[in-house]
Every structure is written in structure tokens, then in C-alpha cells.
Design a protein around this motif. Structure first.
Motif, PDB file in Angstrom:
ATOM      1  N   THR A 210      63.210  37.693  31.152  1.00 33.92           N
ATOM      2  CA  THR A 210      64.201  38.233  32.073  1.00 33.92           C
ATOM      3  C   THR A 210      65.401  38.706  31.274  1.00 33.92           C
ATOM      4  O   THR A 210      65.638  38.226  30.157  1.00 33.92           O
ATOM      5  CB  THR A 210      64.649  37.171  33.098  1.00 33.92           C
ATOM      6  OG1 THR A 210      65.490  37.782  34.085  1.00 33.92           O
ATOM      7  CG2 THR A 210      65.435  36.046  32.442  1.00 33.92           C
ATOM      8  N   THR A 211      66.139  39.667  31.815  1.00 34.42           N
ATOM      9  CA  THR A 211      67.350  40.138  31.153  1.00 34.42           C
ATOM     10  C   THR A 211      68.387  39.018  31.150  1.00 34.42           C
ATOM     11  O   THR A 211      68.618  38.380  32.169  1.00 34.42           O
ATOM     12  CB  THR A 211      67.902  41.379  31.872  1.00 34.42           C
ATOM     13  OG1 THR A 211      67.854  41.155  33.289  1.00 34.42           O
ATOM     14  CG2 THR A 211      67.064  42.594  31.556  1.00 34.42           C
TER      15      THR A 211
ATOM     16  N   LEU B 131      65.907  40.397  26.475  1.00 34.66           N
ATOM     17  CA  LEU B 131      64.992  39.690  27.371  1.00 34.66           C
ATOM     18  C   LEU B 131      64.640  38.334  26.766  1.00 34.66           C
ATOM     19  O   LEU B 131      64.034  38.270  25.695  1.00 34.66           O
ATOM     20  CB  LEU B 131      63.726  40.507  27.612  1.00 34.66           C
ATOM     21  CG  LEU B 131      63.755  41.507  28.781  1.00 34.66           C
ATOM     22  CD1 LEU B 131      64.832  42.557  28.575  1.00 34.66           C
ATOM     23  CD2 LEU B 131      62.406  42.153  28.955  1.00 34.66           C
TER      24      LEU B 131
ATOM     25  N   HIS C 105      66.802  40.755  38.362  1.00 41.61           N
ATOM     26  CA  HIS C 105      66.821  41.896  37.438  1.00 41.61           C
ATOM     27  C   HIS C 105      67.765  42.985  37.928  1.00 41.61           C
ATOM     28  O   HIS C 105      68.563  43.532  37.149  1.00 41.61           O
ATOM     29  CB  HIS C 105      65.409  42.475  37.283  1.00 41.61           C
ATOM     30  CG  HIS C 105      65.373  43.749  36.504  1.00 41.61           C
ATOM     31  ND1 HIS C 105      65.183  43.799  35.141  1.00 41.61           N
ATOM     32  CD2 HIS C 105      65.540  45.046  36.901  1.00 41.61           C
ATOM     33  CE1 HIS C 105      65.234  45.045  34.731  1.00 41.61           C
ATOM     34  NE2 HIS C 105      65.433  45.831  35.776  1.00 41.61           N
TER      35      HIS C 105
ATOM     36  N   PHE D   8      60.985  46.704  26.301  1.00 41.95           N
ATOM     37  CA  PHE D   8      61.943  47.095  27.341  1.00 41.95           C
ATOM     38  C   PHE D   8      62.782  48.282  26.883  1.00 41.95           C
ATOM     39  O   PHE D   8      62.977  49.252  27.627  1.00 41.95           O
ATOM     40  CB  PHE D   8      62.846  45.904  27.678  1.00 41.95           C
ATOM     41  CG  PHE D   8      63.970  46.222  28.621  1.00 41.95           C
ATOM     42  CD1 PHE D   8      63.797  46.132  29.993  1.00 41.95           C
ATOM     43  CD2 PHE D   8      65.215  46.621  28.134  1.00 41.95           C
ATOM     44  CE1 PHE D   8      64.839  46.431  30.868  1.00 41.95           C
ATOM     45  CE2 PHE D   8      66.259  46.919  28.996  1.00 41.95           C
ATOM     46  CZ  PHE D   8      66.062  46.822  30.370  1.00 41.95           C
TER      47      PHE D   8
ATOM     48  N   ASP E 142      60.860  45.247  32.123  1.00 44.57           N
ATOM     49  CA  ASP E 142      60.961  43.802  32.330  1.00 44.57           C
ATOM     50  C   ASP E 142      59.611  43.227  32.758  1.00 44.57           C
ATOM     51  O   ASP E 142      59.159  42.190  32.267  1.00 44.57           O
ATOM     52  CB  ASP E 142      62.028  43.521  33.399  1.00 44.57           C
ATOM     53  CG  ASP E 142      62.557  42.096  33.329  1.00 44.57           C
ATOM     54  OD1 ASP E 142      61.907  41.249  32.701  1.00 44.57           O
ATOM     55  OD2 ASP E 142      63.616  41.834  33.924  1.00 44.57           O
TER      56      ASP E 142
END
Length: 458
Positions: free
Chosen positions: A307-308, A74, A263, A62, A291
């Protein structure tokens, strides 16, 4: 590290703090993501070691694609748990508790998640070509909100079933998570899930409710994943089920509808925290690409979708150190921890009641996030179109899931396709929103609404 050394405007180059303090900050970020990240494999049966490995590698990927500008970590995504549960539900053990990983079906679920990650790539290209506002018209809160609500509700029964194995141990996890989240200060408030898991686990161990045999027998160092449990290993099987591949894809891919909006919300939140417009530079098309490809990479090797992470955004706000280098240190540490089978065995030994207590809150929080998404975007339910869209999404998603069949079965020649309730609800919701008149949502007009999708308990 004293607070006096951090100016009010924050620090954007952590090298001025020195290497030792940067390492401490990196450990802090890894500690913040740890509890939620390792809980996802505990809930789904995926490999804990592979999860940590590809959380770290995914974060580094990322950062590479986002030009190293965005301080985002992430970790494992909770939004896809419903997809794993639909395609590869945990199997019952001797006591009847759903604790045994479904290794036969998990690679099929990972295949579906890998394709869902590629949807990010498609959306990234659309953002680059058409801009955010035009594309987001097809993903308004009246669609994403009810879908997110249903993700949590479809998982609720599994949380209760796990709690029933020992309600007292589950209650410890629930009380600690709630207390840390409501009354905690500083890092305590940022890591409630980790604290709840540790406290409940310790009580269970002291009371003799944990079997540590596998932990004692596990090696200290080993490979993070087995090839046979990956998507690549799946395609090498002589008994590969093409119908199941299609079913997994159609079941899980619509869940990306919610995670892509999440996101965007996270990027808005990180931008606000760091006083930088990351939506413009490096741009949403780059962060979405990072992502999505991180999710696809992780899934191909048997790890959960990425996922963030909201916890790490909380650490940014707490520390006021906004340098992405610190996040990359945390990513490297996660990779190093992934090579310990003993740690994976420790997580696997976690009592079902501990998982149930924590997941009861998590699943409820997912549904609550959907409610928040609808409320903060001021969705007008005096309009019949909005009422109809929400009603149909929720009835299809929940009704099909808990029906006798549990899915919509569509024969197509020699192939049988099964659509989960969530998949049907999401697809129908998108179509209804596109064809019914009266659309009034415009992305970017309300920052609070745009940042109201986050599946992580903070």
C-alpha cells in the motif's frame, strides 16, 4: 543538506541537489518505511526478506505504471492482517505464545491477497470507463468506516495475548510510540513505530529476554524467499486443498474494499502535499493499477500486500523534495537489504511482548481510522439507513469472528467455504448500501473526508 537549499515551493527535480544528497534522501525514505513494513511479516509470519524485496520491486512497478510522476513508496499493508489471522493464524510455541509462522496455511492466505490485488485492476478499469464519482457511490464511508473499525477490533485480542508475555517490555514500546508521535519533531514524529520497536527490543535484549542464537547462525547473504512458501509452491503441492483456496479468496478479497479507498485517500494526500493533481495526471486508474499489481506480485511470492505509505508522504512534507527519483532510490535500497537472512533472523527474534505493545497501538489506530472516516465525512446517523448499515456490518464482523465457529461455513458439494466475519460484514454492507434508499455520499465534494483513510501511524 541545509534547509536554505530548499525553496518554499519545494524541489521537483532532485538532480539539482547532486547525487550524494539524493542518496541521503533515499535512505531517509527507506528509514521512514522500515519499521511498519517489517512489522507486518513479524505479525503474520511472512518472510521479512521477501517483504523488503517486493516492497522495493512493487514501488518500482508502481512508478513504471504511474509514468514515474507520483512520489509514493509502497510498503506492507496493515489492512490485510485480519485476513492472514483468519486463514493462517500464528501457531503457539513451547511457552504457549503465538509466535510460530503457519507455513502450511500462509500460501493460501497469500492466494487470497493476490486475488484482492486484482480487484484493484477491476476498479482501475471502472474508473477509466465511468469516472471516480460513479464508482465510489458503491464504497461510501458508511460502509468503509465500520469495516475498518472491525478490522482493528478483530485483531485486538492477539495484541493483548502478546503483551501478556511481558507487560513491562510491551509498555516500553507503547510509551515510546506515543511519546514520539505526540511530542516528536521532524523525523522522530514520522517514525514512531520504528523507534518503539527498537527501544523495546533493546530493553528486552539487555534484560535477557531475547534469544539471538538464530541471528548468529544466519548467513549474511541469501535468497529473499523459499519457493515452497510461495503461491506457486502451493499449487505444486500434491495435497492442495481446493476448499481452502476458495475460503481464503472469499475471506480476504472483501478487505480490498478498505484498502482501495485508502489508496484514493493517500493519492489525495500526496497530491495536496506536492501541490500536484495526481488524481488527474497520471490518473487514479494508473495509480490503482500499480498498487494492485504490486500487491498481487508480492503475494504470489509470499510477501504481504502493498500500500502507498503515509510515513513517506510525511517525509515529502518534511523535506520538501518531491522528486519521485528519490523514492526509487529508496526502493532499490530496500531490494538490496532483502538479501540478508541475518537481518530477517534479527526481526524474527523480536520478543512477543514488543510485537504486542506496538500492535496494540496499531490495531487500535486502524479502528480509530474507521471512526475518523465516518466523522470527517459527516455521516448522518439520524438516518435509519445509516444506523442499520453500520450496526449490521459491525455485529456480523465481530460476532462471527468471536463466535464458536469463528466463520460462516457453507457446504457446496465436495467443497466447504468458510466466510470470515469481516468478509460477511463487508459484503452485506455493500449490498445494503446499494439497495436501501437515501444515498447521499459524493466522492470529491470534501477533500478532508476523502483523505481520512490511512492505516499508518503518523
Amino acid at each position: 543538506m541545509s534547509k536554505q537549499s530548499i525553496p518554499e515551493t519545494g524541489i521537483y527535480d532532485a538532480r539539482e541537489l547532486g547525487v550524494p544528497k539524493m542518496l541521503v534522501l533515499g535512505f531517509q525514505h527507506m528509514f521512514a518505511m522500515f519499521g511498519a513494513t517489517v512489522l507486518v511479516p513479524a505479525l503474520t509470519g511472512l518472510s521479512v526478506s521477501a517483504t523488503l524485496l517486493f516492497a522495493g520491486l512493487g514501488t518500482l512497478l508502481f512508478h513504471l505504471l504511474a509514468k514515474g510522476k507520483v512520489p509514493a513508496f509502497l510498503g506492507s499493508s496493515f489492512a490485510f492482517i485480519g485476513g492472514y489471522a483468519a486463514v493462517a493464524p500464528m501457531l503457539p510455541d513451547a511457552a504457549g505464545e503465538a509466535t510460530i509462522p503457519n507455513l502450511e496455511m500462509l500460501p493460501y492466505a497469500c492466494f487470497g491477497v493476490a486475488l484482492a490485488g486484482l480487484l484493484y485492476v477491476v476498479l482501475s478499469a471502472l474508473f477509466k470507463v465511468f469516472g471516480v464519482k460513479k464508482v465510489m457511490r458503491f464504497f461510501p464511508p458508511i460502509v468503509t468506516g465500520p469495516v475498518i473499525i472491525c478490522i482493528g477490533l478483530t485483531l485486538s485480542s492477539s495484541a493483548i495475548n502478546n503483551c501478556q508475555s511481558n507487560w513491562w517490555i510491551a509498555l516500553v514500546a507503547i510509551v515510546v510510540v506515543v511519546a514520539a508521535n505526540i511530542f516528536g519533531k521532524g523525523m522522530i514524529k514520522i517514525i514512531p513505530i520504528l523507534l518503539g520497536v527498537v527501544a523495546s527490543y533493546l530493553i528486552a535484549a539487555v534484560s535477557g529476554n531475547v534469544d539471538f542464537t538464530a541471528v548468529r547462525e544466519a548467513a549474511w547473504v541469501g535468497l529473499p524467499f523459499q519457493w515452497s512458501n510461495t503461491v506457486f509452491g502451493l499449487f505444486a503441492r500434491p495435497d492442495l486443498d481446493t476448499s481452502m483456496l476458495i475460503t481464503a479468496a472469499i475471506t480476504i478479497m472483501p478487505l480490498a474494499l478498505a484498502t482501495m479507498v485508502e489508496h484514493i485517500g493517500d493519492m489525495c494526500a500526496i497530491s495536496s502535499t506536492c501541490n500536484r493533481n495526481y488524481l488527474a495526471n497520471p490518473g487514479l486508474h494508473r495509480t490503482l493499477l500499480g498498487d494492485g499489481l504490486a500487491t498481487t506480485l508480492a503475494s504470489l511470492f509470499g510477501a504481504p500486500a502493498n500500500t502507498t505509505y503515509g510515513e513517506n508522504t510525511g517525509v515529502l512534507a518534511l523535506s520538501k523534495v518531491y522528486d519521485p527519483r528519490v523514492i526509487r532510490i529508496a526502493a532499490v535500497l530496500a531490494v538490496l537489504f532483502s538479501f540478508s537472512p541475518k537481518f530477517e533472523a534479527l526481526v524474527a527474534a523480536m520478543p512477543a511482548a514488543t510485537i504486542g505493545g506496538v500492535s496494540m497501538i496499531l490495531y487500535g489506530m486502524i479502528s480509530a481510522v474507521g471512526v475518523r472516516n465516518v466523522v470527517e465525512n459527516k455521516v448522518d446517523f439520524t438516518k435509519s439507513r445509516n444506523v442499520l448499515i453500520a450496526a449490521i456490518i459491525m455485529v456480523l464482523s465481530i460476532g462471527i469472528t468471536y463466535s464458536g465457529a469463528g466463520a460462516v461455513v457453507i457446504p457446496a458439494g465436495s467443497v466447504t467455504i468458510q466466510l470470515s466475519g469481516l468478509a460477511v460484514g463487508a459484503i452485506v454492507g455493500i449490498v445494503l448500501n446499494a439497495v436501501l434508499p437515501g444515498k447521499d455520499y459524493e466522492f470529491g465534494s470534501d477533500l478532508q473526508g476523502d483523505t481520512s483513510v490511512n492505516f499508518i501511524v503518523q
